[in-house]
Design a protein around this motif. Sequence first.
Motif, PDB file in Angstrom:
ATOM      1  N   ARG A  61       9.229   2.332  -2.252  1.00  0.00           N
ATOM      2  CA  ARG A  61       9.955   2.060  -1.011  1.00  0.00           C
ATOM      3  C   ARG A  61       9.108   1.177  -0.099  1.00  0.00           C
ATOM      4  N   SER A  62       9.759   0.380   0.720  1.00  0.00           N
ATOM      5  CA  SER A  62       9.043  -0.378   1.741  1.00  0.00           C
ATOM      6  C   SER A  62       9.168   0.353   3.063  1.00  0.00           C
TER       7      SER A  62
ATOM      8  N   GLU B 246       3.214  10.452  -1.245  1.00  0.00           N
ATOM      9  CA  GLU B 246       2.963   9.136  -0.640  1.00  0.00           C
ATOM     10  C   GLU B 246       1.961   9.271   0.506  1.00  0.00           C
TER      11      GLU B 246
ATOM     12  N   PHE C 178       8.061  11.462  -2.325  1.00  0.00           N
ATOM     13  CA  PHE C 178       8.097  11.006  -0.938  1.00  0.00           C
ATOM     14  C   PHE C 178       8.694  12.115  -0.088  1.00  0.00           C
TER      15      PHE C 178
ATOM     16  N   MET D 154      12.476   2.134   4.828  1.00  0.00           N
ATOM     17  CA  MET D 154      12.458   3.556   5.160  1.00  0.00           C
ATOM     18  C   MET D 154      12.851   3.774   6.615  1.00  0.00           C
TER      19      MET D 154
ATOM     20  N   GLY E 160       4.056   3.300   0.238  1.00  0.00           N
ATOM     21  CA  GLY E 160       5.365   3.174  -0.395  1.00  0.00           C
ATOM     22  C   GLY E 160       5.304   2.787  -1.855  1.00  0.00           C
TER      23      GLY E 160
END
Length: 484
Positions: free
Chosen positions: A172-173, A250, A246, A177, A167
């Motif tokens: 993003r975590s 990623e 993403f 997500m 992420g």
Amino acid sequence: MTRDLTIKLYNTKTRKKEVFTPISADDVRMYVCGPTVYDRAHIGNARPVIVFDVLYRLLREVYGADHVTYVRNLTDVDDKINARAAESGREIGEITQETTRWFLEDMGAVGALQPSIRGGDHERAMPRATAYIAPMVAMIEDLIAKGHAYEAEGHVLFRVRSYEAYGALSGRSVDDMIAGARVEVAPYKEDPMDFVMWKPSDADTPGWDSPWGRGRPGWHIECSAMAEALLGSRFDIHGGGNDLTFPHHENEIAQSVCAGHDFANVWMHNEMLQVEGKKMSKSLGNFFTVRDLLDQGVPGEVIRFVFLSTHYRKPMDWTEKKRGEATGTISNWHRLERHGLSKPLSEEDIVKYVSSEVLEALAADLNTSLAMTKLYELFTAARLSEPDSDEVKRFFASVRFLGFNDLDVERLSRMESIEFGLLRGFEKSLAEVRTEAMKTKDFAEVDRIKSMLLNAGVEVRMSKDGVELVPGPDFDAGKLDVVG
């Protein structure tokens, strides 16, 4: 020849511009995600091709063509291709071969160089996924052995939570997500975020033997395996559209790093394309391909001009107004070339005369919009100079460097024939108005038309034999009004 120039690039991974320092100046390596070859490339597909083509040209200029490798893959195993084959009744290989040829022809029409390995091998620099199944299987086996992947019901999935930095590229975590996901989770997954690296194939679907049964690779593992095979475990630049950040990029990072590869130092992403201010989609009726434009008579140079006029990290809006303006500008370049150059520039001339200001603009995070502004300034100086002057050579060397390699003479000639007819109409009208003015001694309308023509870049020649109008190098038909 190499050039002393400091390049700065925006790195998505660090979210800042950085001085580009290659791992080895003798072996600069770049990987860009290429197309899934199942249909014609739409104009949005052309944006990363043109963006990274300019970067490729800049890297070659700074480090030398023999010291730069540019790899752009071709995804030729994909469910979209399978569906197209089922719909058409054609063989998958036949479809991918045809659409690959289409893609290369269309990208060549917009001035893109073919990728190459150290300036020579084009074929290997455009790897097909189906030629790298063995490296993909080997990487998956290694990830299973290290505990980063697992087999489930004929699938092999990457265990996302085994990679703590997952992420980081997209910001993003994993928990966020999962919370925002609205997709049905396959029952064989240990975790909703785990992604497929290998999946089973039925009798009607392309497949290869593997330790997990007959199947085919997932999308993400393809790029990881091909990049490692051709560029090594650590290379300089990885690029693509920002829609790939993403999950594709990623996931590439996660599986490659967990397999023991450092992977890419710099990550670059171009923004998306709109049409007349709206997202391009078939439902809105604003979806079209590069070939659609070419077949409508839009020169590839015009498409390239519109694309380069916007910085790669800003959304690009394709509009009819921009297309028209670009067409007029390219036509002016063509006229200047015809009148200002007695012979084409050689490769040595391009290296010698290319503008340092254009190069510096590109070195500043690939600022093509600034480079195009500098090009306009060079054009203004060139059209006021003598033929074959340094100013003219500097302009055309910069035009060539930016990828406008061979102006599309055939299409531009057709455009000029239309303009020729327009000017012939003005010649007739002006001659009639002039004849009437000779009788009435009122030359106001003659002066008005003449002023308009001069403002549009047309030389007005009047004699006892009649009127002749000659378009100059800065002729702009858009400045002509209907005579009445």
